[in-house]
Design a protein around this motif. Structure first.
Motif, PDB file in Angstrom:
ATOM      1  N   CYS A  49      40.248  39.530  35.040  1.00 39.47           N
ATOM      2  CA  CYS A  49      40.985  38.570  34.234  1.00 39.47           C
ATOM      3  C   CYS A  49      42.417  38.557  34.737  1.00 39.47           C
ATOM      4  CB  CYS A  49      40.939  38.943  32.750  1.00 39.47           C
ATOM      5  SG  CYS A  49      41.786  37.722  31.699  1.00 39.47           S
ATOM      6  N   CYS A  51      45.103  38.238  32.984  1.00 37.81           N
ATOM      7  CA  CYS A  51      46.118  38.622  31.997  1.00 37.81           C
ATOM      8  C   CYS A  51      46.695  40.007  32.309  1.00 37.81           C
ATOM      9  CB  CYS A  51      45.538  38.578  30.585  1.00 37.81           C
ATOM     10  SG  CYS A  51      44.422  39.934  30.177  1.00 37.81           S
ATOM     11  N   PHE A  54      44.622  43.219  31.109  1.00 40.25           N
ATOM     12  CA  PHE A  54      43.503  43.605  31.972  1.00 40.25           C
ATOM     13  C   PHE A  54      43.981  44.439  33.158  1.00 40.25           C
ATOM     14  CE2 PHE A  54      40.384  43.251  35.315  1.00 40.25           C
ATOM     15  CZ  PHE A  54      39.186  43.384  34.640  1.00 40.25           C
ATOM     16  N   CYS A  60      39.843  43.440  28.491  1.00 33.71           N
ATOM     17  CA  CYS A  60      40.791  42.718  27.636  1.00 33.71           C
ATOM     18  C   CYS A  60      40.013  41.867  26.639  1.00 33.71           C
ATOM     19  CB  CYS A  60      41.719  41.849  28.499  1.00 33.71           C
ATOM     20  SG  CYS A  60      40.842  40.578  29.408  1.00 33.71           S
ATOM     21  N   HIS A  62      39.728  38.814  26.521  1.00 41.24           N
ATOM     22  CA  HIS A  62      39.053  37.683  27.168  1.00 41.24           C
ATOM     23  C   HIS A  62      37.703  38.105  27.760  1.00 41.24           C
ATOM     24  CE1 HIS A  62      43.540  37.303  27.565  1.00 41.24           C
ATOM     25  NE2 HIS A  62      43.221  36.407  26.672  1.00 41.24           N
TER      26      HIS A  62
HETATM   27 ZN   LIG Z   1      42.363  38.910  29.814  1.00 41.29          ZN
END
Ligand SMILES: [Zn+2]
Length: 82
Positions: A49, A51, A54, A60, A62
């Motif tokens: 991911c 972000c 992560f 995370c 997501h």
């Molecule tokens: Zn993420």
């Protein structure tokens, strides 16, 4: 519609209900989070991911959300090595 196609549609309906027949091998999705969109990649049990969370934790909200959406159709995290 011909009988051949009717048979295929019935089989497709059954396959779609029997989700354990389906194993994702690789995909990318955009998940619109509360603070903006994030791109999640999955490849043979390995998640990525974009972000910041992560990057430090290797998991995370997501990726966990996608595991829930695809429950049973992606490898379980415990079965993934590395
Ligand atoms: Zn993420």
């Amino acid at each position: 519609m011909d009988y051949g196609m009717i048979g295929k549609i019935e089989k497709a309906r059954r396959y779609a209900e029997e989700k354990d027949r389906i194993q994702f091998e690789a995909f990318s999705v955009r998940l619109d989070g509360d603070h903006g969109p994030h791109v999640v990649h999955y490849d043979n049990g390995s998640w990525q991911c974009d972000c910041n969370f992560f990057k430090t934790r290797g998991v995370c909200s997501h990726t966990m959300a996608m595991e829930r959406v695809l429950e049973g159709m992606v490898l379980e995290p415990a079965a993934v090595e590395d």
